[in-house]
Write an enzyme that holds these catalytic residues in place. Sequence first.
Site, PDB file in Angstrom:
ATOM      1  NE  ARG A  41     -13.571  -1.046  -7.486  1.00  0.00           N
ATOM      2  CZ  ARG A  41     -12.577  -0.428  -8.107  1.00  0.00           C
ATOM      3  NH1 ARG A  41     -12.543  -0.385  -9.421  1.00  0.00           N
ATOM      4  NH2 ARG A  41     -11.603   0.139  -7.432  1.00  0.00           N
ATOM      5  CD1 TRP A  69      -2.192  -2.231   1.445  1.00  0.00           C
ATOM      6  CD2 TRP A  69      -3.389  -0.597   0.498  1.00  0.00           C
ATOM      7  NE1 TRP A  69      -3.432  -2.750   1.149  1.00  0.00           N
ATOM      8  CE2 TRP A  69      -4.192  -1.763   0.564  1.00  0.00           C
ATOM      9  CE3 TRP A  69      -3.929   0.558  -0.075  1.00  0.00           C
ATOM     10  CZ2 TRP A  69      -5.501  -1.799   0.090  1.00  0.00           C
ATOM     11  CZ3 TRP A  69      -5.236   0.527  -0.546  1.00  0.00           C
ATOM     12  CH2 TRP A  69      -6.000  -0.646  -0.457  1.00  0.00           C
ATOM     13  CE1 TYR A  97     -11.139  -4.213  -0.398  1.00  0.00           C
ATOM     14  CE2 TYR A  97      -9.115  -2.954  -0.196  1.00  0.00           C
ATOM     15  CZ  TYR A  97     -10.055  -3.586  -0.975  1.00  0.00           C
ATOM     16  OH  TYR A  97      -9.911  -3.596  -2.338  1.00  0.00           O
ATOM     17  CG  ASP A 157      -2.634  -5.969 -11.060  1.00  0.00           C
ATOM     18  OD1 ASP A 157      -2.234  -6.732 -11.960  1.00  0.00           O
ATOM     19  OD2 ASP A 157      -1.872  -5.216 -10.427  1.00  0.00           O
TER      20      ASP A 157
END
Length: 420
Positions: free
Chosen positions: A271, A84, A138, A274
Site C-alpha cells: 500500500r 525497526w 507481520y 518508501d
Amino acid sequence: MNNLDKQYQDLLQDILDNGVEKKDRTGTGTISVFGRQIRHKMSEGFPLLTTKKMPWKSIVTELLWFLQGNTNIKWLVDNGCNIWNGDAYKNYLIECDKIVKSHSFSDEPERFTQEEFINNIKTDDEFAKKWGELGPIYGKQWRDWKGFRHGWHDVAKVIDGSIEPHIDWLNGIDQITNLIYDLKTNPDSRRLMVNAWNVGELDQMVLPPCHYGFQVYTTELSDLRRYNIWFNNNYETGMERFFDPNNLPDFDNSYYVPTPKRAISLMWNQRSVDTFLGLPFNIASYGLLLEIIAKEVNMIPDELIGNLGDVHLYTNHIEQAKEQIGRKYTHEERTELLKQAMGEENYNKSVDELMPFGGGLSEYYDSYKIPYKTREPYKLPSLKFSPCPITGIDMEYQSIAQFQIENYESHPVIKAPLSN
C-alpha cells in the site's frame, strides 16, 4: 542483462518527473505517484539491486524474524538489524506520554535516548520484553492470525508427510504452514495467499503493514524446460545436450538430481512504498521468500511481481535518488576511467600505435568494460542456501549465515535518513 536495476531507476525517474507533493504521518513530506509494478524473472539472477550496495544480512535477518512469528526487536538488534529500532523507540515515547497523562508527574518513567533505549533492549531482558514489542505485525499475522470465532478447534494432523492445514481459532491460524500444505496438495489453487492486514488488530500495531499480503502461483513445467533443468544439473556426467521428446530421461531418477515438475511465482501487494530505502529491501526480501518456499515444495522460482500503491520519495531522499539514477559520463571522464583501467603507460602506448592509422580506442572501452553512466547496473548475483524448513520446530534453527549471495558486485552505499 540486469533489467531489475533499470526498472528501479526508471521508477525513481517516474516519481521525480510525475510525482505530486503530499503530506505524510512522519511530517517529512513526499512526492508520490500511484499504482506501479515491478516484474523480475528469477532466472535472470537474484533480485538484489546493484546500483547501490544492499545490506544483505539485514534483509535475511528480518525475513527470518517474520517467519519465526517474532514481533519483538530484541532478536533483530542482537543480530545487528536495526531497521525497526526507530518504530520501537517512537512507540516507547508515546507510551511514556500516556503514563504521564494517566498518573501523577512523580510516576513519569525515565526517558532514555534512542541509543540508551537500544542498549537496554540488548542487555535487559525484562526491559526488552516490555518495550521491544511492536504488536501483532507481520510475523504474528503470518504465523498466528487471530480470528473472531471462539470455541471451535481442530487439531492439525500429518498426512503423507505434510502438515494438514492448522485451523485453530483459539490459538490462531498459521498461514505459512497452510500455504505449504496447499502447494503440496493443491498447487493449482487460486487461494494460495498470505495476508498481514488484520483489520481487527491494526490499532495494536506500531505500524500497519506496508506490504500487506502476497499470493503465489504455480505452473507445470514443459518437457523441454524440465529437460533443460535436468541437463544443467547433470551435464558433468559427460552427456551431450540432445532433446528427444520421444525418448526423455527419467527426470525423477534418484541417481541424478530429481527435476521439479512445477515453477512457482510470487506477487506481493504494497500500500505504501518508501521507494528509496524500503522498496529495494522489499524486492530482495520477497525474492528470498520465493526461493525458500520454492525449495520447500521442490519447485523452480519463476517470476517475482510487486504491485505498488502509493509509491513515493521522501523529500529528503530526492538528491540520493538522482545519484542512484546516475548520469552519463562525459567523453573526458570515460577517457580518464580507461586510463585508470589500462594504466597510463599502456594507454599512451595504445594511442601512439593507433594514431598513424587514424584509429580510436573504442574497442578498449568495451574490453575494459568502461561504463557509460555513473550508476550503470552490474550483473545480478546468485543465491546459495541449504534447504531450510519454514514449518514446524525446525524453523527455529535456521541460520542467517546459511543464506549466501555469490558474485555480488555493486556501486557504493548511498546513505539516506529513515523517516519514522
